[in-house]
Design a protein around this motif. Structure first.
Motif, PDB file in Angstrom:
ATOM      1  N   ALA A 114      -2.376  30.388  11.596  1.00 23.23           N
ATOM      2  CA  ALA A 114      -3.470  29.549  11.105  1.00 23.23           C
ATOM      3  C   ALA A 114      -4.725  29.758  11.946  1.00 23.23           C
ATOM      4  N   LEU A 115      -4.578  29.829  13.261  1.00 27.81           N
ATOM      5  CA  LEU A 115      -5.743  30.070  14.119  1.00 27.81           C
ATOM      6  C   LEU A 115      -6.368  31.424  13.818  1.00 27.81           C
ATOM      7  N   LEU A 116      -5.542  32.420  13.594  1.00 31.62           N
ATOM      8  CA  LEU A 116      -6.052  33.738  13.227  1.00 31.62           C
ATOM      9  C   LEU A 116      -6.816  33.677  11.911  1.00 31.62           C
ATOM     10  N   CYS A 117      -6.296  32.941  10.955  1.00 27.90           N
ATOM     11  CA  CYS A 117      -6.980  32.769   9.661  1.00 27.90           C
ATOM     12  C   CYS A 117      -8.336  32.100   9.834  1.00 27.90           C
ATOM     13  N   PHE A 118      -8.393  31.047  10.655  1.00 23.59           N
ATOM     14  CA  PHE A 118      -9.664  30.339  10.843  1.00 23.59           C
ATOM     15  C   PHE A 118     -10.662  31.181  11.635  1.00 23.59           C
ATOM     16  N   LEU A 119     -10.181  31.962  12.592  1.00 28.51           N
ATOM     17  CA  LEU A 119     -11.078  32.881  13.300  1.00 28.51           C
ATOM     18  C   LEU A 119     -11.640  33.928  12.338  1.00 28.51           C
ATOM     19  N   LEU A 120     -10.803  34.394  11.425  1.00 27.69           N
ATOM     20  CA  LEU A 120     -11.250  35.357  10.423  1.00 27.69           C
ATOM     21  C   LEU A 120     -12.304  34.731   9.502  1.00 27.69           C
ATOM     22  N   ILE A 121     -12.125  33.477   9.136  1.00 34.67           N
ATOM     23  CA  ILE A 121     -13.128  32.782   8.320  1.00 34.67           C
ATOM     24  C   ILE A 121     -14.462  32.738   9.060  1.00 34.67           C
ATOM     25  N   TRP A 122     -14.431  32.378  10.350  1.00 32.97           N
ATOM     26  CA  TRP A 122     -15.673  32.324  11.131  1.00 32.97           C
ATOM     27  C   TRP A 122     -16.336  33.694  11.183  1.00 32.97           C
ATOM     28  N   TYR A 123     -15.545  34.728  11.391  1.00 35.16           N
ATOM     29  CA  TYR A 123     -16.114  36.081  11.446  1.00 35.16           C
ATOM     30  C   TYR A 123     -16.733  36.456  10.102  1.00 35.16           C
ATOM     31  N   LEU A 124     -15.969  36.274   9.033  1.00 37.97           N
ATOM     32  CA  LEU A 124     -16.450  36.667   7.703  1.00 37.97           C
ATOM     33  C   LEU A 124     -17.661  35.847   7.258  1.00 37.97           C
ATOM     34  N   MET A 177      -9.685  31.704   0.469  1.00 39.62           N
ATOM     35  CA  MET A 177      -9.731  31.782   1.934  1.00 39.62           C
ATOM     36  C   MET A 177      -9.361  30.449   2.565  1.00 39.62           C
ATOM     37  N   TYR A 178     -10.007  29.391   2.131  1.00 41.27           N
ATOM     38  CA  TYR A 178      -9.749  28.086   2.734  1.00 41.27           C
ATOM     39  C   TYR A 178      -8.402  27.521   2.301  1.00 41.27           C
ATOM     40  N   GLY A 179      -8.052  27.710   1.049  1.00 34.96           N
ATOM     41  CA  GLY A 179      -6.747  27.235   0.587  1.00 34.96           C
ATOM     42  C   GLY A 179      -5.609  27.946   1.283  1.00 34.96           C
ATOM     43  N   GLY A 180      -5.703  29.264   1.394  1.00 33.68           N
ATOM     44  CA  GLY A 180      -4.661  30.028   2.068  1.00 33.68           C
ATOM     45  C   GLY A 180      -4.544  29.669   3.536  1.00 33.68           C
ATOM     46  N   SER A 181      -5.667  29.565   4.216  1.00 36.28           N
ATOM     47  CA  SER A 181      -5.663  29.229   5.641  1.00 36.28           C
ATOM     48  C   SER A 181      -5.074  27.845   5.885  1.00 36.28           C
ATOM     49  N   CYS A 182      -5.455  26.898   5.067  1.00 31.52           N
ATOM     50  CA  CYS A 182      -4.946  25.533   5.258  1.00 31.52           C
ATOM     51  C   CYS A 182      -3.476  25.420   4.864  1.00 31.52           C
TER      52      CYS A 182
END
Length: 140
Positions: free
Chosen positions: A14-24, A48-53
């Motif tokens: 999940a942290l990796l997903c949220f870091l990827l969101i910030w980068y993108l 993006m947000y649904g998958g990460s959450c």
């Protein structure tokens, strides 16, 4: 420091997903053929947000199942529903005011993010119910 170590140990994907969101959210995306598809940007935000959450919910439920810790519903809803929506609003504001015109903040993007997060929360809550019924997570 111990808190951050536990956070990384409990929610690595999940942290990796949220870091990827910030980068993108702050890099300049290349032009593609998909740019012509109607509302493709909004669908990307929902996914993006649904998958990460959803990953966050699964990791949270898994952690509480493995450690036999009781689940705090209010804390879960705060961190897996409210916090990602607030983060998305912050990102949209930063895009609007801090990228020098490279990116633009969009309230429809914010709405799409909220739809994705809310969908993940509903699925996560259903997963919790299924795990309770099956007896796999007796402490949930």
């Amino acid at each position: 420091m111990c808190f951050f170590k536990q956070l990384v140990r409990t929610y690595p994907v999940a942290l990796l997903c949220f870091l990827l969101i910030w980068y993108l959210s702050f890099f300049t995306p290349p032009k593609t053929e998909l740019d012509d598809v109607a509302f493709i940007d909004k669908w990307v935000h929902v996914v993006m947000y649904g998958g990460s959450c959803l990953v966050l919910w699964i990791e949270h439920l898994r952690h509480h199942h493995l450690t036999k810790q009781p689940l705090c519903r209010q804390r879960l809803l705060l961190w897996a529903w409210v916090a990602p929506i607030l983060m998305s609003g912050l990102i949209e504001l930063l895009q609007a005011y801090c990228t020098g015109g490279r990116r633009s903040g969009d309230w429809l993007d914010f709405a799409a993010n909220a739809v994705g997060v809310t969908g993940a929360a509903l699925v996560g809550w259903l997963l919790r119910k299924v795990w309770l019924k099956k007896g796999q997570a007796s402490t949930l």
